[in-house]
Design an enzyme around this catalytic site. Structure first.
Site, PDB file in Angstrom:
ATOM      1  N   HIS A  60      22.566 -30.493  32.781  1.00  0.00           N
ATOM      2  CA  HIS A  60      23.906 -30.742  32.212  1.00  0.00           C
ATOM      3  C   HIS A  60      24.964 -29.794  32.779  1.00  0.00           C
ATOM      4  O   HIS A  60      26.123 -29.841  32.370  1.00  0.00           O
ATOM      5  CB  HIS A  60      23.817 -30.571  30.686  1.00  0.00           C
ATOM      6  CG  HIS A  60      24.920 -31.265  29.923  1.00  0.00           C
ATOM      7  ND1 HIS A  60      25.029 -32.634  29.853  1.00  0.00           N
ATOM      8  CD2 HIS A  60      25.967 -30.780  29.180  1.00  0.00           C
ATOM      9  CE1 HIS A  60      26.081 -32.959  29.116  1.00  0.00           C
ATOM     10  NE2 HIS A  60      26.679 -31.850  28.702  1.00  0.00           N
ATOM     11  N   ASP A  71      18.564 -33.288  31.967  1.00  0.00           N
ATOM     12  CA  ASP A  71      19.631 -32.881  31.044  1.00  0.00           C
ATOM     13  C   ASP A  71      19.055 -32.810  29.628  1.00  0.00           C
ATOM     14  O   ASP A  71      18.600 -33.819  29.087  1.00  0.00           O
ATOM     15  CB  ASP A  71      20.744 -33.926  31.141  1.00  0.00           C
ATOM     16  CG  ASP A  71      21.974 -33.598  30.333  1.00  0.00           C
ATOM     17  OD1 ASP A  71      21.860 -32.937  29.284  1.00  0.00           O
ATOM     18  OD2 ASP A  71      23.064 -34.018  30.763  1.00  0.00           O
ATOM     19  N   SER A 100      30.592 -34.900  30.104  1.00  0.00           N
ATOM     20  CA  SER A 100      30.094 -34.764  28.731  1.00  0.00           C
ATOM     21  C   SER A 100      31.164 -35.254  27.741  1.00  0.00           C
ATOM     22  O   SER A 100      31.556 -36.419  27.804  1.00  0.00           O
ATOM     23  CB  SER A 100      29.662 -33.317  28.494  1.00  0.00           C
ATOM     24  OG  SER A 100      28.877 -33.220  27.326  1.00  0.00           O
TER      25      SER A 100
END
Lengths: 276, 276
Positions: free
Chosen positions: B256, B226, B149
């Protein structure tokens, strides 16, 4: 079975699914969470189920997040169920110390006030949560049980008291003899009262020494660098009748943490799979 | 090098060692922690080193506890270093939101007040922590970098800006184009100011599109389930020059979370190992 389950989380992990549920427990009189790993249901429509019982201060999250068990469980087609370690909530009795009260249910049925109102963890796991797993979740495969520290004690006690149900028991760093070590004495005195006669049926070392039912194979791993080894754990006190399938392994340099569990969890899952 | 490191934790895990350190950062002007996994030093006396950069809200603990990377790293003989995601402490600027300030350093060198006093995460990692790793810890093996991320963004930016140092880059669910997505716009506006010209050298999609140095192989995994995929991540915006070794994999049904990372971390470590 009209048990209402709320699905709090669902995640794909490896070739399976990790879930977290909440429900109202009739046995514990409070809201409870538990976690469940399911292998790929197409490949494994009725998987065997391994119960994991956690240690002091833990919830159902610790093993789920830190043990790294899902990879091997997905590969072997094993479901894993992780209950919480005690009743929870503002109306539930608690203690200022971390080794008694919430997070420290010790998997017994309490008989002493104020604990007896909620602390019925043995019945919760062996009866209520079992019914949810079988009837609401439809998991009716063969079962075994494992755990860590206080949860290793729980796995040994629940497995040995139900030898026709659980096909194998394994434990990391278990409290094998709670009647004679500080953590166990403190908890049993509070939950079960001062009469030590009432403690014997919750003490794995006593249950195993007098075991005369079907032998349930036991695998026990203990790290030599575990700070709790000599005062709280004392695996040498777990003595089985001759010929009983008990294997105790001292693992050099490992401590009491989830790093130790992660290092050997695959071998434990393979041990369970062999007996399921 | 007179850097003083305090060892906070040390655990045996698999055939290696997990450590957590604290030190005073001269670059960030605060105390910082980082975690380090070392494979068996007898078998791997000078291991290659992979940097892991975490995402928003994380510390050095998240990957260490949840990714399950140590097993494969121990087997391949790889060291792993996990820095924290921002400067920390009461004297360090912060924001009420979780996507700016502490836990959200974005691996840039801030130029705007009040952030510029502490938020120099690029220099901290590329220079100060690098010197600690090499000179104090004696780890001088070849290096690569990966992250998740915000940390996927960090890995891509740091790797692409230092192509002669890092032999491979991999990312889970990275923010590939921070200049054009809400998380990135908010952070860059605060840390770097309103002039978007200053943002380009911190944006992987811009760095890769104009890359003309040594190509650093990139592996990118993105889950299709996600929640942040379409608004914040947009991996389709990472476009490489023709012939560049970039592989983007869409992974069906993964989200995620660290469950996604755990599911593919072994493949990432094998990818890095091939290039180290």
């Amino acid at each position: 079975m009209t048990e209402k389950l709320e699905l709090l989380e669902e995640h794909r992990v490896f070739d399976g699914t990790q879930r977290k549920y909440q429900h109202h427990s009739e046995t514990l009189h409070c809201a409870m969470t538990f976690s469940l790993f399911l292998p790929n249901v197409e490949k494994f429509p009725n998987p065997s189920l391994i119960w994991w019982l956690s240690g002091l201060t833990c919830t159902d999250d610790n093993f789920t997040h830190k043990a790294g068990a899902q990879k091997k469980a997905a590969e072997l087609g094993l479901a894993l169920i992780m209950p919480d370690t005690s009743p929870r909530g503002e109306t539930v009795a608690d203690d200022a110390d971390w080794d008694l009260g919430q997070g420290a249910g010790f998997y017994v049925n309490a008989t002493q006030q104020p604990w007896d109102a909620n602390y019925q963890m043995y019945d919760y796991i062996v009866t209520e949560l079992t019914a949810i797993v079988r009837e609401t979740l439809g998991l009716t495969g063969s079962e075994s049980i494992m755990g860590h520290s206080m949860g290793g004690h729980g796995a040994l006690v629940i497995g040995l008291r139900n030898p026709d149900r659980f096909h194998a028991i394994s434990a990391f760093s278990p409290i094998v003899n709670p009647s004679d070590v500080p953590w166990g004495i403190k908890a049993f005195d509070a939950y079960l009262g001062a009469d030590k006669q009432a403690w014997a049926s919750w003490d794995a070392s006593k249950l195993l020494a007098s075991h005369d039912g079907k032998p349930v194979p036991i695998l026990l791993d203990q790290g030599t660098a575990d700070n709790f080894l000599h005062v709280q754990l004392q695996p040498e006190n777990l003595i089985a009748p001759e010929g009983y399938p008990l294997k105790i392994r001292m693992q050099d340099g490992y401590d009491h943490s989830y790093y130790f569990i992660a290092s050997f969890i695959d071998e434990h899952l393979e041990f369970h799979q062999k007996h399921l």
